[in-house]
Structures are given as C-alpha cells and as structure tokens.
Enzyme design. Structure first.
Site, PDB file in Angstrom:
ATOM      1  N   GLY A   1      -6.700  25.455  -5.303  1.00 48.50           N
ATOM      2  CA  GLY A   1      -6.529  26.890  -5.413  1.00 48.50           C
ATOM      3  C   GLY A   1      -7.314  27.684  -5.703  1.00 48.50           C
TER       4      GLY A   1
ATOM      5  CG  HIS B   1     -14.113  24.403   8.105  1.00 48.64           C
ATOM      6  ND1 HIS B   1     -13.076  23.497   7.772  1.00 48.64           N
ATOM      7  CD2 HIS B   1     -15.175  23.908   8.407  1.00 48.64           C
ATOM      8  CE1 HIS B   1     -13.820  22.435   7.913  1.00 48.64           C
ATOM      9  NE2 HIS B   1     -14.910  22.612   8.455  1.00 48.64           N
TER      10      HIS B   1
END
Ligand code: GRF
Length: 203
Positions: A15, A112
């Site tokens: 995270g 990404h």
C-alpha cells in the site's frame, strides 16, 4: 468537476501508492476523500495504513463468493454505499470482469510499473530487465477489461541503469508512481480527463 471527489482504493499488498494518495490529500495537493479502502487480502499492510488514518476499510475476497458475479456485485454495493465516484486500483491483484468495468467505465484507474503497452502483467520490472530496455517507467491508465490495458492518462520514464536489480529498478519506478498517481486523480477530479476514441485528452 468534483469539489471533493470520493475515491475507493482497491489494494492487495503493502500500500505505498495508497500512502502517496493519503499524503497528497493531507498536504493539500489532492482535493479528494478516501471513502473506502477495499483489500482482497486480509493480511495486506495497506489495511494497517487505512486503520492508522481512520479510513473506512474492508476485506472482500473473491474466494468467499460462489461466483465472480456475486463477488463483483458485492464490490459495487460497497463502493456505492460509500458514494465512491472514482475507483483507484493500487497494487490490486484480483482480475475484474467486464461487468465491474462497465459499472465504472472510465472511472477506474490503475497504476502499473512499466511504460504500457510494454510489459503488462506481473513482474513488469523483471520483464524490463530481461528484455534489456534502457528506459522503463510507470503508467496510470483507465482500466478496461484487459490486463493492464485501457486509455493511458500519465506516464513517467526512468532510466534502466547498468547493474540494476529488480529491487533497484522497482525503487526508482515507485518514486515516480507516488508522484503521478495523485496527479492523475487530481486531473480527473478537475474534470480535465476526456476519453475519446480510446485515448485520453488532458484539457
Ligand atoms: C506498484 O508497483 C504498482 O504499480 C503495481 O503494484 C505495486 C503496488 O505497490 N500495480 P504498493 O502496494 O502500492 O506499494
């Protein structure tokens, strides 16, 4: 144009991108509110971060549902309950089908660690090193039904250096991820992203 956009962040792991969104909100670079953090992994460190900042958070695992449709219907229900206007996938590992994508078409972002369309899927940094490219980077895009595909919003390039390892390249890319993801969300919140013919125009 949203005054204070409500985002739902989907996570699976440590995270750090969630953290960069939290930090950007806290220091005023991003005018947004995190309505809910949803993890597909009950052990995700991202959930601890959400707890630390008193953010609504929950675990929803596909394996707890009889069908993909049931799982995705529950995801949508939770996002709607929390009045989410933009879904931000941040290291989220569960594949979402066209049903889910359709509910939030052009309102789901993903980040990404490569310059898409190069090196989609897992281990993007390793793929880049194996290929021997001299430049890699990261991409924020709207998610469509493919894997790491959909209209590109922002990209940032980083050099691949002699002697780079997956770890060193990932670190260099991650620093840029943390810059461009909050920026992309802010552009969306300001109504500056228009999708036309599968491409994003930034107004
Ligand atoms: C990031 O590299 C992101 O680009 C990819 O998964 C990783 C998640 O990292 N989709 P984190 O959980 O945000 O630290």
């Amino acid at each position: 144009m949203y005054d204070d956009i409500i985002i739902g962040v989907l996570v699976s792991g440590r995270g750090t991108n969630l953290q960069s969104i939290i930090d950007s909100i806290e220091d005023g670079r991003l005018n947004a509110e995190i309505g809910i953090v949803i993890s597909d992994n009950p052990e995700a460190k991202a959930l601890d971060r959400a707890e630390k900042y008193d953010l609504n958070n929950t675990y929803i695992g596909k394996e707890d549902f009889a069908t993909t449709a049931d799982y995705e219907a529950r995801m949508v229900e939770v996002l709607e309950e929390n009045e989410v206007e933009l879904v931000a996938m941040a290291g989220f590992m569960t594949f979402l089908s066209s049903y889910f994508i359709d509910q939030y078409r052009n309102r789901i972002m993903n980040i990404h660690p490569s310059l898409l369309p190069a090196f989609p899927g897992p281990n993007a940094q390793e793929q880049a090193l194996d290929y021997g490219v001299k430049i890699s980077g990261c991409t924020v895009h709207f998610a469509d039904e493919g894997i790491d595909s959909g209209p590109v919003i922002l990209q940032e390039a980083v050099p691949v250096l002699e002697g780079d390892t997956v770890e060193s390249l990932s670190r260099r890319i991650l620093a840029e991820e943390h810059r461009i993801y909050p920026k992309a969300i802010q552009l969306f919140a300001n109504g500056r992203l228009v999708v036309k013919d599968g491409k994003v125009e930034i107004l």
